[in-house]
Enzyme design. Structure first.
Site, PDB file in Angstrom:
ATOM      1  N   GLY A  15      21.510 -18.320  27.782  1.00  0.00           N
ATOM      2  CA  GLY A  15      21.169 -18.985  26.535  1.00  0.00           C
ATOM      3  C   GLY A  15      19.704 -19.224  26.277  1.00  0.00           C
ATOM      4  N   ASP A  52      29.639 -15.657  25.371  1.00  0.00           N
ATOM      5  CA  ASP A  52      29.418 -14.856  26.575  1.00  0.00           C
ATOM      6  C   ASP A  52      30.722 -14.749  27.349  1.00  0.00           C
ATOM      7  OD1 ASP A  52      26.804 -13.733  28.063  1.00  0.00           O
ATOM      8  OD2 ASP A  52      28.285 -14.306  29.566  1.00  0.00           O
ATOM      9  N   CYS A  58      16.826  -4.222  26.481  1.00  0.00           N
ATOM     10  CA  CYS A  58      15.623  -4.237  27.322  1.00  0.00           C
ATOM     11  C   CYS A  58      15.558  -2.930  28.108  1.00  0.00           C
ATOM     12  CB  CYS A  58      15.604  -5.450  28.258  1.00  0.00           C
ATOM     13  SG  CYS A  58      17.056  -5.620  29.317  1.00  0.00           S
TER      14      CYS A  58
END
Length: 452
Positions: free
Chosen positions: A271, A291, A390
């Protein structure tokens, strides 16, 4: 009371490397677990162990190539325990200037005695030969087999070298490979709910810490040459900052959450971005942090409560691939921080080199496409949706976006450089946010912003 015997840092490093040989967890998590069990370890010992463990992982292929030149048989036939001892010793000899060669050799010999005197003698002979001949070590011929040379010299799997050469070209690939082998500085994000960046910088400087403002993030700070665990710092424990790479910090600004927004953070993890968005909406609105991992959500719930955000951030346990069946409402903003190969974070997580495969990238791209499709059904008309990875892989970035737009004509791609003008230097010609370790000194991130 019996005093516990002081642990030998090299023995603990070997123990961790042996565990990582059959446990695919991130090395930093394993290191933290062992460090927590040994509070007697000094900051100096922790730094030494961290250097060896991550250094061996980072340079594993190159180390094995070097060891193989001094064997009369393939290094793969070595006992994994002995191979890790040799890797550790060679890493110290070639990469750790402050470690005397005799110390690296002697410790390796002592560690290998567990396997018998003849094994210890062999280890001693190999390492002393390497010490004598380290200036004569050769690598694959750069002209004859460029891919093999890059793979061995920079210590990356060949499939990844091939992919980057195809996508980035020779010069950029070699710079990227080199950057991935350089341990990065630590970047933190100021908790603006409790302090401001200038005040935090002053506190860090007062403790003798080399810290400076990040170039782009208005709340980021870069910490250089920290000689102790950042997680043990009082300023971290009291919530004055969060550990978060600058590229990751910028994602929340790109999505542009505002007061009163109803926001869905898919794959929220711990978070970090949810908390940042809560700050940006000035605690006026609602953030659903979804999640699949209940343990992560529990940690997020504790963090939200600690920072008085529990009435703003609402953790929900569930699979993002089925999010459309979990909610009977629509959201103003949706953040898809998609599961990805993480190849943009290799400098921070060198394990990524060896735990990811080409096949996995293909599988991940399929999941990412499905996740975007699900998210699109939960977005309000005129709402905004941000796709984030990423990684540097085109299969997980541009190709996923192209596939989504082809199948969803009701969505349009926004140029992030036009929407967030102060980030235009980090936006490519197609309007994607792109960062690279070798160019920007950040993790390799990709963002695509959509409007419905």
């Amino acid at each position: 009371m019996r005093q516990e015997k002081r642990v030998n840092p090299r023995n603990l490093a070997l123990l961790i490397l042996n565990r990582l040989s059959h446990d695919f967890a991130f090395s930093d998590r394993i290191l933290k677990a062992y460090f927590d069990k040994r509070p007697d370890l000094s900051d100096r010992d922790k730094a030494f162990i961290l250097n060896i463990v991550q250094g061996v992982i980072r340079w594993r292929l190159r180390l094995d190539w070097i060891v193989g030149q001094f064997l009369s048989f393939p290094s793969k036939r070595l006992d994994p325990y002995i191979l890790n001892i040799l890797r550790m010793a060679v890493y110290q000899i070639l990469f750790m200037d402050r470690v005397p060669e005799f110390a690296a050799v002697n410790e390796a010999v002592n560690q290998s005695k567990k396997k018998g005197r003849h094994i210890a003698n062999t280890v001693n002979a190999i390492l002393r030969n390497i010490c004598r001949s380290k200036d004569k070590i050769t690598f694959p011929d750069r002209r004859r087999d460029y891919i093999k040379f890059l793979s061995v010299f920079y210590s990356y799997p060949e499939w990844l070298v091939k992919n980057w050469l195809k996508e980035l070209g020779k010069e950029e690939t070699e710079r990227l490979l080199n950057a991935g082998n350089s341990p990065p500085d630590i970047t933190i994000r100021t908790n603006t709910s409790t302090t401001n960046r200038d005040a935090l910088l002053s506190l860090l400087h007062a403790q003798g810490i080399d810290a400076a403002k990040t170039r782009y993030s208005p709340v980021g700070i870069v910490i250089k040459r920290l000689q102790r665990s950042i997680e043990d710092m009082a300023l971290h424990r009291d919530g004055s900052f969060f550990i978060q790479d600058e590229a990751s910090q910028l994602c929340s600004y790109i999505l542009g959450p505002g007061p009163g927004d109803m926001i869905l953070d898919m794959c929220a993890g711990l978070g970090v971005k949810s908390v940042h968005m809560a700050e940006l909406i000035e605690k006026k609105g609602k953030i659903i942090a979804l999640d699949i991992n209940p343990k992560r959500l529990l940690m997020l719930a504790h963090a939200s409560l600690r920072h008085n955000l529990d009435d703003i951030i609402h953790p929900v346990a569930g699979d993002a691939l089925y999010a459309s069946s979990l909610f009977n409402c629509f959201f103003d903003k949706v953040l898809i921080d998609a599961p990805c190969s993480g190849l943009g974070t290799i400098s921070r997580h060198p394990d990524m080199k060896w735990t990811k495969t080409e096949k996995e990238i293909i599988e991940l791209s399929g999941i990412q496409k499905r996740m975007l499709d699900v998210a699109s059904k939960l977005l309000k008309k005129n709402g905004r949706m941000l796709y984030v990875t990423c990684t540097i892989s085109r299969e997980e970035n541009e190709m996923v976006v192209e596939s989504f737009l082809k199948e969803h004509p009701g969505f349009r791609l926004l140029n992030i450089g036009s929407e967030v003008a102060w980030l235009k230097d980090l936006v490519d010609k197609r309007g994607f946010f792109r960062t690279f370790p070798h160019i920007h000194g950040m993790d390799g991130f990709f963002c695509a912003l959509f409007s419905k």
